[in-house]
Scaffold this motif. Sequence first.
Motif, short mmCIF file in Angstrom:
data_model
loop_
_atom_site.label_atom_id
_atom_site.label_comp_id
_atom_site.label_asym_id
_atom_site.label_seq_id
_atom_site.Cartn_x
_atom_site.Cartn_y
_atom_site.Cartn_z
N ILE A 1 5.67 -16.83 -17.33
CA ILE A 1 7.13 -16.80 -17.43
C ILE A 1 7.45 -15.93 -18.64
O ILE A 1 6.95 -16.17 -19.74
N VAL A 2 8.29 -14.92 -18.42
CA VAL A 2 8.70 -14.04 -19.51
C VAL A 2 10.22 -13.98 -19.53
O VAL A 2 10.84 -13.65 -18.52
N LEU A 3 10.80 -14.31 -20.67
CA LEU A 3 12.24 -14.23 -20.86
C LEU A 3 12.52 -13.00 -21.73
O LEU A 3 11.95 -12.85 -22.81
N TYR A 4 13.38 -12.11 -21.23
CA TYR A 4 13.74 -10.88 -21.92
C TYR A 4 15.15 -11.04 -22.50
O TYR A 4 16.04 -11.53 -21.81
N ASP A 5 15.33 -10.59 -23.74
CA ASP A 5 16.64 -10.71 -24.36
C ASP A 5 16.84 -9.57 -25.36
O ASP A 5 15.87 -9.02 -25.89
N ALA A 6 18.10 -9.25 -25.60
CA ALA A 6 18.47 -8.24 -26.60
C ALA A 6 18.92 -8.99 -27.86
O ALA A 6 19.84 -9.81 -27.80
N LEU A 7 18.25 -8.71 -28.97
CA LEU A 7 18.53 -9.43 -30.21
C LEU A 7 19.78 -8.91 -30.90
O LEU A 7 19.94 -7.71 -31.13
N LYS A 8 20.64 -9.83 -31.28
CA LYS A 8 21.85 -9.50 -32.02
C LYS A 8 21.46 -9.11 -33.45
O LYS A 8 20.43 -9.53 -33.96
N ASP A 9 22.32 -8.33 -34.08
CA ASP A 9 22.11 -7.89 -35.45
C ASP A 9 22.75 -8.92 -36.39
O ASP A 9 23.96 -9.18 -36.30
N ILE A 10 21.95 -9.48 -37.29
CA ILE A 10 22.44 -10.51 -38.21
C ILE A 10 23.57 -10.00 -39.10
O ILE A 10 24.49 -10.74 -39.44
N SER A 11 23.55 -8.73 -39.45
CA SER A 11 24.59 -8.19 -40.33
C SER A 11 25.90 -7.95 -39.59
O SER A 11 26.97 -7.91 -40.21
N LYS A 12 25.84 -7.80 -38.28
CA LYS A 12 27.05 -7.53 -37.49
C LYS A 12 27.61 -8.78 -36.81
O LYS A 12 28.81 -8.90 -36.61
N GLU A 13 26.73 -9.70 -36.44
CA GLU A 13 27.14 -10.92 -35.73
C GLU A 13 26.33 -12.11 -36.25
O GLU A 13 25.51 -12.66 -35.54
N PRO A 14 26.57 -12.52 -37.50
CA PRO A 14 25.73 -13.56 -38.11
C PRO A 14 25.76 -14.91 -37.37
O PRO A 14 24.71 -15.54 -37.22
N THR A 15 26.91 -15.33 -36.91
CA THR A 15 27.00 -16.62 -36.21
C THR A 15 26.29 -16.57 -34.87
O THR A 15 25.52 -17.47 -34.52
N GLN A 16 26.53 -15.50 -34.11
CA GLN A 16 25.89 -15.34 -32.80
C GLN A 16 24.38 -15.14 -32.95
O GLN A 16 23.60 -15.61 -32.13
N TYR A 17 23.98 -14.42 -34.02
CA TYR A 17 22.56 -14.22 -34.29
C TYR A 17 21.87 -15.57 -34.51
O TYR A 17 20.81 -15.83 -33.93
N ALA A 18 22.48 -16.42 -35.34
CA ALA A 18 21.89 -17.74 -35.63
C ALA A 18 21.79 -18.57 -34.35
O ALA A 18 20.76 -19.22 -34.10
N ALA A 19 22.85 -18.55 -33.54
CA ALA A 19 22.83 -19.32 -32.28
C ALA A 19 21.75 -18.78 -31.35
O ALA A 19 21.03 -19.55 -30.70
N GLN A 20 21.60 -17.47 -31.29
CA GLN A 20 20.59 -16.86 -30.42
C GLN A 20 19.18 -17.23 -30.89
O GLN A 20 18.31 -17.56 -30.09
N GLN A 21 18.96 -17.18 -32.21
CA GLN A 21 17.64 -17.53 -32.74
C GLN A 21 17.31 -18.99 -32.47
O GLN A 21 16.16 -19.32 -32.14
N ASN A 22 18.29 -19.85 -32.56
CA ASN A 22 18.11 -21.26 -32.25
C ASN A 22 17.74 -21.44 -30.77
O ASN A 22 16.83 -22.20 -30.44
N PHE A 23 18.45 -20.72 -29.90
CA PHE A 23 18.16 -20.78 -28.47
C PHE A 23 16.73 -20.28 -28.18
O PHE A 23 15.97 -20.94 -27.47
N LEU A 24 16.38 -19.12 -28.74
CA LEU A 24 15.05 -18.55 -28.48
C LEU A 24 13.94 -19.45 -29.02
O LEU A 24 12.87 -19.56 -28.41
N SER A 25 14.20 -20.11 -30.13
CA SER A 25 13.23 -21.08 -30.67
C SER A 25 13.04 -22.23 -29.69
O SER A 25 11.91 -22.68 -29.45
#
Length: 146
Positions: free
Chosen positions: A48-72
């Motif tokens: 199983i491989v999940l592909y995603d585009a990583l948000k930029d922490i400097s441009k979207e810090p809240t969304q970046y944190a949520a995405q990192q939490n999801f990927l974890s």
Amino acid sequence: MKKAALFIDNSNFYHSLKDSRRLPFPPKDYDKLLAKLSEQFGFELKEIVLYDALKDISKEPTQYAAQQNFLSGIRNLAPKWRIQVKTRKLKYRKVDKVLLPIEKGVDVSLAIDAVKAALAKDFDTIIILSGMQTLHLWQSSYALIT
């Protein structure tokens, strides 16, 4: 039981869920989806491989944190499922003084990996999940690539 590989375009799947008002869809729901695919279609999900585009922490810090939490959370499914996460950096384009995120190359990486898996013939079935309307099951006996 048929051996299968599942390739997930997370961004397209997310937007499909969003459009159909089925969010949130946390990692525990992915776990349920994987179990349902295995059970309903008789697949042993060997990869199983999940592909995603990583948000930029400097441009979207809240969304970046949520995405990192999801990927974890997705990575934490690994003891139960043979799952890996592949990412590319999200690109940003300025339009009328607004930075818009642009996903580039994730779908191409997914397609290349799916074709490689089909050519290797290690699986009976290749599954691409890219949105609710685009769940494709490719049986190796019907594949155009032999």
